[in-house]
Design a protein around this motif. Structure first.
Motif, PDB file in Angstrom:
ATOM      1  N   TRP A 198       0.811  -1.217   0.000  1.00 38.76           N
ATOM      2  CA  TRP A 198       0.000   0.000   0.000  1.00 38.76           C
ATOM      3  C   TRP A 198       0.844   1.266   0.000  1.00 38.76           C
ATOM      4  CZ3 TRP A 198      -4.652  -1.542  -1.132  1.00 38.76           C
ATOM      5  CH2 TRP A 198      -5.098  -2.783  -0.684  1.00 38.76           C
ATOM      6  N   ASP A 199       2.148   1.147   0.087  1.00 41.52           N
ATOM      7  CA  ASP A 199       2.999   2.335   0.201  1.00 41.52           C
ATOM      8  C   ASP A 199       2.905   3.251  -1.011  1.00 41.52           C
ATOM      9  OD1 ASP A 199       3.761   1.379   2.645  1.00 41.52           O
ATOM     10  OD2 ASP A 199       5.842   0.946   2.103  1.00 41.52           O
ATOM     11  N   ASN A 200       2.899   2.673  -2.204  1.00 41.88           N
ATOM     12  CA  ASN A 200       2.869   3.512  -3.406  1.00 41.88           C
ATOM     13  C   ASN A 200       1.588   4.336  -3.496  1.00 41.88           C
ATOM     14  OD1 ASN A 200       5.376   2.664  -4.297  1.00 41.88           O
ATOM     15  ND2 ASN A 200       4.555   1.017  -5.575  1.00 41.88           N
ATOM     16  N   ALA A 201       0.479   3.771  -3.012  1.00 44.98           N
ATOM     17  CA  ALA A 201      -0.802   4.484  -3.074  1.00 44.98           C
ATOM     18  C   ALA A 201      -0.905   5.561  -1.995  1.00 44.98           C
ATOM     19  CB  ALA A 201      -1.957   3.487  -2.934  1.00 44.98           C
ATOM     20  N   LEU A 202      -0.061   5.451  -0.952  1.00 46.30           N
ATOM     21  CA  LEU A 202      -0.118   6.391   0.169  1.00 46.30           C
ATOM     22  C   LEU A 202       1.294   6.919   0.452  1.00 46.30           C
ATOM     23  CD1 LEU A 202      -2.422   4.082   2.256  1.00 46.30           C
ATOM     24  CD2 LEU A 202      -3.118   6.318   1.381  1.00 46.30           C
ATOM     25  N   PRO A 203       1.864   7.685  -0.476  1.00 44.22           N
ATOM     26  CA  PRO A 203       3.282   8.075  -0.373  1.00 44.22           C
ATOM     27  C   PRO A 203       3.600   9.000   0.789  1.00 44.22           C
ATOM     28  CG  PRO A 203       2.207   9.258  -2.161  1.00 44.22           C
ATOM     29  CD  PRO A 203       1.229   8.224  -1.687  1.00 44.22           C
ATOM     30  N   ASP A 204       2.602   9.721   1.328  1.00 41.33           N
ATOM     31  CA  ASP A 204       2.863  10.664   2.404  1.00 41.33           C
ATOM     32  C   ASP A 204       2.537  10.103   3.785  1.00 41.33           C
ATOM     33  OD1 ASP A 204       3.665  12.660   0.592  1.00 41.33           O
ATOM     34  OD2 ASP A 204       1.582  13.202   0.214  1.00 41.33           O
ATOM     35  N   HIS A 205       2.046   8.874   3.841  1.00 36.40           N
ATOM     36  CA  HIS A 205       1.726   8.286   5.136  1.00 36.40           C
ATOM     37  C   HIS A 205       3.016   8.039   5.916  1.00 36.40           C
ATOM     38  CE1 HIS A 205       0.462   5.187   8.051  1.00 36.40           C
ATOM     39  NE2 HIS A 205      -0.706   5.808   8.002  1.00 36.40           N
ATOM     40  N   PRO A 206       2.996   8.187   7.253  1.00 35.13           N
ATOM     41  CA  PRO A 206       4.232   8.038   8.026  1.00 35.13           C
ATOM     42  C   PRO A 206       4.889   6.672   7.888  1.00 35.13           C
ATOM     43  CG  PRO A 206       2.300   8.211   9.459  1.00 35.13           C
ATOM     44  CD  PRO A 206       1.871   8.617   8.103  1.00 35.13           C
ATOM     45  N   LEU A 207       4.124   5.593   7.712  1.00 35.19           N
ATOM     46  CA  LEU A 207       4.743   4.281   7.534  1.00 35.19           C
ATOM     47  C   LEU A 207       5.474   4.211   6.199  1.00 35.19           C
ATOM     48  CD1 LEU A 207       5.356   1.425   8.412  1.00 35.19           C
ATOM     49  CD2 LEU A 207       3.070   0.739   7.618  1.00 35.19           C
ATOM     50  N   THR A 208       4.892   4.809   5.169  1.00 39.74           N
ATOM     51  CA  THR A 208       5.561   4.866   3.870  1.00 39.74           C
ATOM     52  C   THR A 208       6.835   5.700   3.972  1.00 39.74           C
ATOM     53  OG1 THR A 208       3.415   4.719   2.752  1.00 39.74           O
ATOM     54  CG2 THR A 208       5.294   5.446   1.435  1.00 39.74           C
ATOM     55  N   ARG A 209       6.732   6.854   4.635  1.00 40.74           N
ATOM     56  CA  ARG A 209       7.914   7.706   4.805  1.00 40.74           C
ATOM     57  C   ARG A 209       8.998   6.966   5.578  1.00 40.74           C
ATOM     58  NH1 ARG A 209       4.359  11.679   6.956  1.00 40.74           N
ATOM     59  NH2 ARG A 209       5.648  11.747   8.843  1.00 40.74           N
TER      60      ARG A 209
END
Length: 210
Positions: A158-169
């Motif tokens: 799910w990281d690519n769809a939510l690039p600004d989420h803290p887990l993605t960051r």
């Protein structure tokens, strides 16, 4: 400190602590002159993952753990989540890269906080997967129930769809910094971590109270 790495884009916040002025993401380095407090040897990843799940269940939830190579040395990478106690809602996502040695260790820790509107990643994921497929047993320890339940929203997919989420960051920060880590040759040459020494230390504390 016997470690260096690329911290470009961050500002010095304190000794061995840096902060991203745009996101508030934080990086901290600590040296521990103690036998590493790892619950299992790096060579036994299945046992290590399960025991880390048990350790982090009381404070939140372990998301993932793996053994990586840092400047040619084995290291533990773990990612976890926990509630933000300074806010009524939101989560704190944390990653640590621990380079353990026989009687000491270095930990590089990264923290990314959920701010503003919280729970977006979970809501989007649950809507797409359905509630029946959202909550699943933890893949490392299916019988362990953490303070925060394991769920599919933490998956890397799910990281690519939510690039600004803290887990993605957080994952992006780990991927950027880890390859740049360099260790002092004297630290790198120290004897490797042995879980047996940790068990002996616990036994001595039980018998002698120290």
């Amino acid at each position: 400190m016997p470690i260096s790495f690329d911290i470009s884009g961050f500002q010095t916040d304190a000794t061995d602590s840096w902060i991203d002025p745009e996101t508030g993401d934080r990086v901290i380095v600590q040296y521990f002159a103690l036998v590493p407090d790892l619950p299992a040897p790096l060579e036994d990843l299945d046992t290590l993952r399960r025991r880390l799940c048990e350790v982090h269940a009381s404070s939140g939830s372990l998301i993932e753990a793996s053994v990586i190579s840092v400047d040619g040395q084995p290291a533990l990478l773990r990612v976890e989540k926990m509630p933000r106690h300074d806010q009524p809602s939101g989560l704190l996502f944390a990653a640590s890269i621990v380079i353990p040695k026989d009687r000491c260790s270095i930990a590089l820790m990264m923290f990314c906080e959920e701010t503003g509107t919280t729970g977006i990643r979970e809501a989007v994921t649950m809507e797409l997967l359905g509630s029946g497929n959202f909550f699943t047993p933890h893949p490392y320890a299916p019988d362990v129930q953490g303070q925060l339940p394991y769920n599919r929203s933490d998956d890397m997919e799910w990281d690519n769809a939510l690039p600004d989420h803290p887990l993605t960051r957080l994952r992006r920060l780990v991927a950027r910094i880890a390859p740049t880590i360099r260790l002092d040759p004297e630290f790198a040459a120290l004897p490797p971590f042995r879980a047996e020494r940790r068990r002996l230390q616990h036994a001595l504390r039980r018998w002698f109270g120290r």
